[in-house]
Structure formats: structure tokens, C-alpha cells
Design an enzyme around this catalytic site. Structure first.
Site, PDB file in Angstrom:
ATOM      1  N   ASN A 117      40.701  49.011  45.139  1.00 26.73           N
ATOM      2  CA  ASN A 117      41.813  48.164  44.694  1.00 26.73           C
ATOM      3  C   ASN A 117      42.334  48.554  43.308  1.00 26.73           C
ATOM      4  O   ASN A 117      42.965  47.753  42.627  1.00 26.73           O
ATOM      5  CB  ASN A 117      41.420  46.685  44.747  1.00 26.73           C
ATOM      6  CG  ASN A 117      40.104  46.410  44.048  1.00 26.73           C
ATOM      7  OD1 ASN A 117      39.621  47.252  43.292  1.00 26.73           O
ATOM      8  ND2 ASN A 117      39.537  45.248  44.284  1.00 26.73           N
ATOM      9  N   ARG A 256      37.162  41.674  33.367  1.00 24.37           N
ATOM     10  CA  ARG A 256      36.309  40.511  33.606  1.00 24.37           C
ATOM     11  C   ARG A 256      36.520  39.515  32.479  1.00 24.37           C
ATOM     12  O   ARG A 256      36.565  39.900  31.297  1.00 24.37           O
ATOM     13  CB  ARG A 256      34.822  40.913  33.666  1.00 24.37           C
ATOM     14  CG  ARG A 256      34.398  41.585  34.965  1.00 24.37           C
ATOM     15  CD  ARG A 256      34.506  40.665  36.189  1.00 24.37           C
ATOM     16  NE  ARG A 256      34.197  41.316  37.438  1.00 24.37           N
ATOM     17  CZ  ARG A 256      35.109  41.808  38.299  1.00 24.37           C
ATOM     18  NH1 ARG A 256      36.397  41.708  38.060  1.00 24.37           N
ATOM     19  NH2 ARG A 256      34.720  42.368  39.434  1.00 24.37           N
ATOM     20  N   HIS A 309      42.196  34.850  40.217  1.00 22.56           N
ATOM     21  CA  HIS A 309      41.763  36.246  40.377  1.00 22.56           C
ATOM     22  C   HIS A 309      42.318  36.803  41.694  1.00 22.56           C
ATOM     23  O   HIS A 309      41.742  36.581  42.753  1.00 22.56           O
ATOM     24  CB  HIS A 309      40.231  36.276  40.382  1.00 22.56           C
ATOM     25  CG  HIS A 309      39.656  37.650  40.333  1.00 22.56           C
ATOM     26  ND1 HIS A 309      38.314  37.879  40.192  1.00 22.56           N
ATOM     27  CD2 HIS A 309      40.219  38.877  40.407  1.00 22.56           C
ATOM     28  CE1 HIS A 309      38.081  39.181  40.182  1.00 22.56           C
ATOM     29  NE2 HIS A 309      39.231  39.805  40.324  1.00 22.56           N
TER      30      HIS A 309
END
Ligand code: NAI
Length: 359
Positions: A117, A256, A309
Site C-alpha cells: 500500500n 504511526r 486510518h
């Protein structure tokens, strides 16, 4: 054997859109295949706390599959209880939700679908930079609120052209971000990484490697975070780091959430030292309703470009990471070697260089 799969629940969207493979409803397209092979397959989104399906089934699962979008946090304590666990597969990229040092202690293999991805995320990084630098969100909100005030949004709108943009981490995503930035005629493109690029890849982008993170902080108008979360990146972008950045810096973090200190970011935005912060990753997911990044704002009420997300879970990405997950599991079931690019830890050690500099 028992295969435990932790995915997000897709509800009506997953019923209407079968390409939402990363959901409990569509089960990565793997459920029937695994059942036909005679395995016990548990698919659930219930992942928090001692009473959860995750904690109930991890004790005798041999394979755990989770996604970073709805991570089953496999702590060292849980791993001690997971006596049969041999393989953890991340359906996607980023395996920090697994305690990798504990996985090494128990000689559990952790693999992810590397590259699956990275284009999806690189596109989102570019989009988020533009959304912030051009002050897009308040401009759009004004329109749907039936208002019209050009000056109010133009007062904080700039061009990406002429800015200094830098990435922390220049792996698959960071590199693709730099590639995509080239036509924007930025003043300078910078990257910081302890890993060098192959000579031909370095030559192919007009970007400069900086020797230290402090140099990147001091020179950039826009900073994007593209390194994994590990011991030395947790909380790396904290109040001290922000002080070293230019006043008015824009920060994009799709790597993150826990790499950035949640209060330091919210305070930096509030004070105006940070002009904008955007991304899709949170220090715990799903993000609690009172997480400060949900409604943090700059002095003009702008500068927040956060989403759930989803950058790495476009339908195109889901097709790739579902296929890659199946391949990793198939390799395991048939005793075939894994693609080395997918292996994060195995045989008690780190197989990748990306999770920190280690001896
Ligand atoms: P990669 O492994 O290709 O590259 C990571 C790079 O970061 C490596 O070159 C490594 O040397 C570097 N790095 C590690 N620690 C560093 C540090 N302290 N300072 C500077 N550089 C450092 O990984 P890739 O594919 O580029 O992905 C990066 C991260 O992006 C993933 O680990 C994951 O956390 C996140 N990600 C987020 C997604 C989303 O949907 N938001 C989807 C895919 C990945």
C-alpha cells in the site's frame, strides 16, 4: 490449526462493497479457502481487554492475522500466553502492533505485505501536504456552511512551490513521496534516514540527504514522517523536536501516531508554532472520542487535517494486501520460504533493517 484474524468491522459498507476485503464481513477473501483446508478460522473485530475474542483465541492460535487499521495489540504478556503461535501476518505494512522483541524471544515469525500500500500512502501524503499548505479544509467548510469569505481562508494559504520539504525515513513510502514532489518545484527536497539509498535510486530523485534529524527540522517548511514505529522513533517528534522546527511548519504523519507526542502536537498547533498537522494514524486505534488530535486547531481555527486510518486501505491496496496475506499463509502452510522482503522478524532476530539500528 487455529487461524485468528482481527479485522475492522465494515457494517453496511462491507455488504455493499465486496472489495472491502479488510473487513470482518469479507475476511480478506481467505475464509472459505482456509475452511476448505480444514482449519479453524476465527474472524473478529473484538480486540480490547481480557474478555475480548482476541485474548480468548490467541492462547491456542497458530497463525494471527491483523491489520494496522484495526490493530490487535500483541503485547509481550499476551505472547507469553500464546503457546502455539508461530506466525503473525500484518495484512498491510507496519508491524509495530506486535511486540517484535517478544516475538524474537519466542521465535515467532512476523511478516507483512511489504510494498502493498505504499503508493496509496504516498498519494495521501501529497494530498495532505496540499490540504494543509493551501488551507483547504476551512475553505471547504466555509462553503458547506453557506458562507463566502476569501480573505479569511487566503490569509493562511500558500503554494507548495518554493518550500523546503523533507521526509523522516526514505524507504518505500518516503522515496515515493519525494518522487511525486518533484514536479511541484519545491525549493529543496530533503531526506533523513540511517539507511542509504541504492546509488541509482538516489540519483533518480533530486533530493538531498541530510546528516541529522536536527538539520532536517531546522531547514524544512514541510516535514513528513515515513519511518516505522520502534523503540527509537516512539515519541520522537516531541516538544523539544518541535522547538527545533521553523515557526509555521506543516507536519504530515501517515506513519504511526505514536511517533509524534500527542500533547506536543496539539500544543504546537494551538500556539501557532505548527501551522498544520495532518495524517491518518493515531497512538491508539480506534482513536478515543476525546483524543486531542480530533479537534485541535490553530489560532485561526485551522491546521487540522486528520482522518481515520485509511490511506493504506484504498480498495486497490486491499486487493494487494489480501493477495499478499494469502501468499504468506500459503507459504507457511506448505513449508515454502517467505519472500525475504516481507519478513520483519524470524528465527529470533530482526530480518529487516527498517525497525531501528541494531547490532
Ligand atoms: P520501509 O521499510 O520501506 O522504509 C522505512 C524506512 O524508515 C527505512 O528506510 C528505515 O531505515 C527508515 N527508518 C527507520 N527508523 C528511522 C529513523 N529513526 N529515522 C529515519 N529513518 C528511519 O517502510 P515503508 O513501506 O516506507 O513504510 C513506512 C511506515 O509507514 C510503515 O512502517 C508503517 O508504519 C507506515 N505505513 C502506514 C500506512 C497507512 O495506511 N497510514 C500504510 C503503510 C505503511
Amino acid at each position: 490449526m487455529k487461524v485468528l484474524i482481527i479485522l475492522y468491522s465494515g457494517g453496511q459498507a462491507a455488504q455493499e462493497q465486496p472489495k472491502l476485503l479488510g473487513t470482518t464481513e469479507n475476511k480478506l477473501g481467505m475464509y472459505d479457502w482456509l475452511k476448505k483446508l480444514g482449519h479453524e478460522v476465527i474472524v473478529t473485530d473484538d480486540k480490547e481487554g481480557p474478555g475480548s475474542e482476541f485474548q480468548k483465541h490467541i492462547v491456542d492460535a497458530e497463525i494471527l492475522i491483523t491489520t494496522p487499521f484495526h490493530p490487535g495489540y500483541l503485547t509481550a504478556d499476551l505472547m507469553d500466553k500464546a503457546k502455539k503461535l508461530k506466525l503473525c501476518v500484518t495484512a498491510g505494512v507496519g508491524s509495530d502492533h506486535i511486540d517484535l522483541n517478544a516475538a524474537n524471544k519466542h521465535k515467532i515469525t512476523v511478516a507483512e505485505v511489504s510494498g502493498s500500500n505504499v503508493v496509496s500512502v504516498a498519494e495521501q501524503v501529497l494530498m495532505t501536504m496540499l490540504v494543509l499548505v493551501r488551507n483547504y479544509t476551512p475553505a471547504h467548510e466555509q462553503i458547506v456552511a453557506h458562507k463566502w469569505n476569501v480573505a479569511q481562508v487566503a490569509r493562511d494559504a500558500y503554494d507548495l512551490e518554493g518550500k523546503v520539504v523533507g521526509t523522516i525515513g526514505c524507504g518505500r513510502i518516503g522515496y515515493r513521496v519525494l518522487q511525486r514532489l518533484e514536479p511541484f518545484n519545491c525549493k529543496e527536497l530533503l531526506w533523513f534516514d540511517y539507511t542509504d539509498l541504492p546509488a541509482d535510486a538516489a540519483k533518480a530523485i533530486k533530493a538531498t540527504r541530510v546528516a541529522t534529524l536536527d538539520e532536517l527540522y531546522a531547514r524544512c517548511d514541510v516535514i513528513t514522517v515515513n519511518c516505522p514505529l520502534h523503540e527509537s522513533t516512539r515519541g520522537m517528534v516531541n516538544a523539544d523536536a518541535i522547538k527545533k522546527m521553523k515557526k509555521g511548519v506543516w507536519i504530515v504523519n501517515t506513519a504511526r501516531g505514536a511517533i509524534c507526542d500527542r500533547m506536543a502536537i496539539a500544543d504546537g498547533l494551538k500556539s501557532g508554532h505548527i501551522a498544520g498537522y495532518g495524517g491518518d494514524v493515531w497512538d491508539v486505534q480506534p482513536a478515543p472520542a476525546d483524543h486531542p488530535w480530533r479537534d485541535m486547531r490553530g489560532p485561526q481555527g485551522n491546521g487540522n487535517a486528520m482522518t481515520a486510518h485509511y490511506s493504506g486501505t484504498t480498495l486497490d491496496a486491499q486487493e494487494r494486501y489480501a493477495a499478499g496475506t494469502k501468499e504468506i499463509v500459503d507459504n507457511y502452510l506448505n513449508g515454502k520460504p517467505q519472500n525475504p522482503a516481507n519478513v520483519i522478524v524470524a528465527d529470533g532476530q530482526y530480518a529487516t533493517h527498517a525497525y531501528g539500528q541494531r547490532k
